[in-house]
Design a protein around this motif. Structure first.
Motif, short mmCIF file in Angstrom:
data_model
loop_
_atom_site.label_atom_id
_atom_site.label_comp_id
_atom_site.label_asym_id
_atom_site.label_seq_id
_atom_site.Cartn_x
_atom_site.Cartn_y
_atom_site.Cartn_z
N ARG A 253 -50.60 29.40 56.37
CA ARG A 253 -52.00 29.34 56.78
C ARG A 253 -52.13 29.24 58.30
O ARG A 253 -53.01 29.85 58.91
N THR A 273 -54.92 39.77 56.31
CA THR A 273 -54.29 39.05 55.22
C THR A 273 -52.80 38.90 55.53
O THR A 273 -52.35 39.21 56.63
N ARG A 281 -45.93 29.14 43.71
CA ARG A 281 -46.97 28.15 44.04
C ARG A 281 -47.27 28.08 45.53
O ARG A 281 -48.42 27.91 45.93
N LEU A 284 -49.48 31.13 46.38
CA LEU A 284 -50.83 31.00 45.86
C LEU A 284 -51.65 30.01 46.70
O LEU A 284 -52.82 30.25 46.99
N LEU A 285 -51.03 28.92 47.10
CA LEU A 285 -51.72 27.96 47.97
C LEU A 285 -52.03 28.56 49.33
O LEU A 285 -53.11 28.35 49.89
N ARG A 287 -52.43 31.76 50.16
CA ARG A 287 -53.41 32.85 50.12
C ARG A 287 -54.84 32.34 50.01
O ARG A 287 -55.79 33.05 50.35
N HIS A 288 -54.99 31.12 49.54
CA HIS A 288 -56.33 30.55 49.43
C HIS A 288 -56.89 30.39 50.85
O HIS A 288 -56.40 29.61 51.65
N GLY A 289 -57.92 31.14 51.15
CA GLY A 289 -58.48 31.10 52.48
C GLY A 289 -58.29 32.37 53.26
O GLY A 289 -58.97 32.62 54.26
N GLU A 293 -56.67 39.59 49.45
CA GLU A 293 -55.28 39.56 48.99
C GLU A 293 -54.73 40.97 48.89
O GLU A 293 -55.37 41.85 48.32
#
Length: 296
Positions: A253, A273, A281, A284-285, A287-289, A293
């Motif tokens: 992030r 992106t 996991r 997935l965490l 990519r949130h934000g 995708e």
């Protein structure tokens, strides 16, 4: 192009949902496009358009216009001119573009500056560079500098800088760069990541005893103050794997935010992106934000 309220791609002016139908074009070296005549590049653009494609991913975008020297990456003028001409021909036909700021370049010089004393061979150094982008300031600076140079480049055929070109709708920071794939593989990457991992644990838990209380036990010889706490072999190794999941996600992030800040500071409104492969996991965490995708 932006993300609409219903999570679909829309054009800023019309505000209507738009579907892209894309293909992948591999420009693995400057000679791929530069080896074609202007007429052949125009014909290729025409055929892609007539096949119904309105989006083209320029794979190996960096290889198409850069060359690697002992000092670092430099512009390949012949390759860049061919890329400019080809994208201009695509623009005439309404074909939009997506690219990765790094896909093929080795950037050996940048790694040497970032890790003095480390021996790097002539093999594929992309995984090391990609992992290092997220933790080493010198590597991140090198990559952001390369991205800025491309974004500020003015295409002589369209008279428009990449940063201002609506044809460039999507970018990836790096191609296929999940830390969970590269930072745990082989011998060199885990060794280079070890100091950053231990610094993260020290900031979070304070000292060895704090870490022991959180994890329940440590392996023999692991002392946080000496930087000797090993990364787990996999993310499923608990409890330390849980910490690594969150650490990798945070690093991704932060790396995404740094590139987004650069893009917006130079005026680019293209969507950004990262992590365009794999699922776990930490990914997935992370990519949130992200703005969207990309998974291939």
């Amino acid at each position: 192009v932006k993300i609409g309220s219903d999570a679909r791609f829309v054009f800023e002016k019309e505000g209507k949902p738009f579907r892209f139908s894309g293909n992948n074009f591999s420009a693995i070296s400057p000679s791929v496009l530069a080896g074609l005549t202007p007429g052949q590049r125009a014909l290729l653009a025409e055929r892609l358009s007539r096949l119904g494609y309105n989006l083209l991913r320029i794979a190996y975008l960096d290889n198409a216009h850069l060359k690697q020297t002992d000092a670092g990456s430099e512009i390949d003028p012949v390759g860049l001119d061919a890329l400019d001409h080809f994208t201009a021909e695509l623009k005439k036909r309404g074909v939009y573009l997506v690219g990765d700021f790094l896909m093929g370049s080795r950037h050996k010089a940048a790694l040497k500056r970032a890790f003095p004393g480390e021996a790097f061979g002539d093999g594929d150094l992309r995984p090391l560079y990609e992992a290092a982008y997220f933790v080493n300031p010198k590597v991140r600076e090198d990559h952001l500098k390369t991205a800025r140079r491309f974004l500020e480049h003015v295409n002589p055929y369209t008279k428009t800088a990449v940063k201002d070109e609506p044809q460039w709708v999507f970018f990836n920071i790096l191609n296929e760069d999940p830390l969970s794939s590269w930072a745990l593989r082989g011998e060199t990457a885990p060794r280079l990541m070890a100091s950053y991992w231990n610094a993260h644990l020290k900031e979070k838990y304070g000292d060895t005893e704090g870490l022991r209380r959180a994890w329940g036990r440590l392996n023999g010889g692991e002392i946080l103050e000496k930087g000797s706490v090993a990364m787990p072999k996999t993310l499923e190794e608990r409890p330390r794997g849980e910490d690594l999941v969150r650490y990798f996600a945070a690093l991704h992030r932060e790396g995404w935010a740094a590139m987004k800040e650069l893009m917006r500071s130079v005026g680019s409104r293209a969507l950004l992106t990262d992590i365009n492969m794999a699922h776990d996991r930490s990914i997935l965490l992370a990519r949130h934000g992200f703005e969207f995708e990309d998974q291939h």
